[in-house]
Scaffold this active site. Structure first.
Site, short mmCIF file in Angstrom:
data_model
loop_
_atom_site.label_atom_id
_atom_site.label_comp_id
_atom_site.label_asym_id
_atom_site.label_seq_id
_atom_site.Cartn_x
_atom_site.Cartn_y
_atom_site.Cartn_z
N HIS A 1 -7.29 -7.73 0.80
CA HIS A 1 -6.35 -8.84 0.69
C HIS A 1 -5.62 -8.77 -0.64
O HIS A 1 -6.24 -8.60 -1.69
CB HIS A 1 -7.12 -10.17 0.80
CG HIS A 1 -6.26 -11.39 0.62
ND1 HIS A 1 -6.44 -12.30 -0.40
CD2 HIS A 1 -5.19 -11.84 1.34
CE1 HIS A 1 -5.55 -13.27 -0.29
NE2 HIS A 1 -4.77 -13.00 0.75
N SER A 2 -4.30 -8.86 -0.60
CA SER A 2 -3.48 -8.99 -1.79
C SER A 2 -3.68 -7.80 -2.73
O SER A 2 -3.46 -6.65 -2.33
CB SER A 2 -3.80 -10.32 -2.47
OG SER A 2 -2.84 -10.66 -3.43
N TYR A 3 -4.11 -8.04 -3.97
CA TYR A 3 -4.38 -6.97 -4.93
C TYR A 3 -5.32 -5.91 -4.37
O TYR A 3 -5.21 -4.72 -4.71
CB TYR A 3 -4.95 -7.59 -6.22
CG TYR A 3 -5.86 -6.70 -7.03
CD1 TYR A 3 -5.33 -5.71 -7.87
CD2 TYR A 3 -7.25 -6.86 -6.98
CE1 TYR A 3 -6.17 -4.90 -8.63
CE2 TYR A 3 -8.09 -6.06 -7.74
CZ TYR A 3 -7.54 -5.08 -8.57
OH TYR A 3 -8.38 -4.28 -9.32
#
Length: 243
Positions: free
Chosen positions: A76-78
């Site tokens: 998720h994300s980073y």
């Protein structure tokens, strides 16, 4: 039975998956949702030397120590950066990469290359007292909220798990130079709710690195869909695991 390894993004901890883990487990799958170094039960390890490579070591270590194979690796994300480098090191253990509203890098890129707004976060941290701490993004008025979470109870719960992000996480480069990495299928899940100003999403090329058509799914919610739409997210992950 599939094996899911769910990797949280910047500032969060493994607790953010608490609504997803039981749904996947109830369907008969093994699920791991570790906290990366510096977060959750590892918050005491937060320091200026913690970087992207540290978090890649966390994920690779979990998969190898538990002898996990055919892993559906979700970032998720980073953590899109984290799972990319992790799969580069152990491609034989990864069955599928899922980029969940995530940074999707090329070899040698850092978070700054993928998401230029992070330059501002780094500059702010370098001018702060610590010189290396990047505080969580502040809550904004609806519909943006705190990482897309707007329910007051959920916001309070989420805020309680957030930690600062070391600058080094945003500066270190991803390694994706293993030819075997290209064979791993990918799915991109985009959260298409309100997106804060300055945040960008790279277009997904129509053809995956393995030569098959791109797989892109959408959820009508904000960034932290594991909190706001856990059932819908779990449904998508179960379909990916069954493919």
């Amino acid at each position: 039975m599939s094996t899911f390894v769910l990797v949280h993004g910047a500032w969060h901890s493994g607790r953010c998956w608490e609504r997803v883990v039981p749904l996947l487990a109830a369907a008969g799958h093994r699920v791991y949702a570790p906290s990366l170094t510096g977060y959750g039960d590892k918050a005491h390890l937060l320091g200026p030397d913690v970087g992207l490579d540290t978090h890649v070591d966390d994920v690779v270590g979990l998969i190898t120590e538990e002898d996990l194979r055919d892993v559906v690796l979700v970032g998720h994300s980073y953590a899109g950066l984290v799972i990319s480098s992790a799969a580069n090191r152990i491609p034989e253990r990864v069955a599928h990469l899922v980029y969940l509203d995530a940074m999707v890098p090329e070899d040698g890129e850092s978070a700054v290359d993928v998401q230029p707004v992070t330059r501002q976060l780094i500059a702010h941290a370098e001018k702060s007292g610590s010189g290396w701490r990047v505080p969580p993004m502040p809550e904004q008025p609806a519909p943006f909220g705190l990482f897309g979470v707007t329910d007051p109870a959920d916001v309070a719960w989420l805020r309680g798990m957030l930690s600062d992000q070391p600058v080094r996480c945003l500066q270190q480069a991803v390694r994706m130079d293993n030819p075997a990495l290209r064979a791993i299928p990918r799915t991109h899940i985009h959260n298409v709710g309100a997106m804060p100003e300055g945040v960008m999403r790279r277009p997904v090329p129509p053809i995956q690195p393995n030569g098959t058509p791109a797989q892109v799914r959408e959820l009508p919610t904000g960034h932290d869909c594991m909190i706001t739409m856990p059932a819908e997210l779990s449904g998508l992950l179960l379909k990916i695991g069954a493919a």
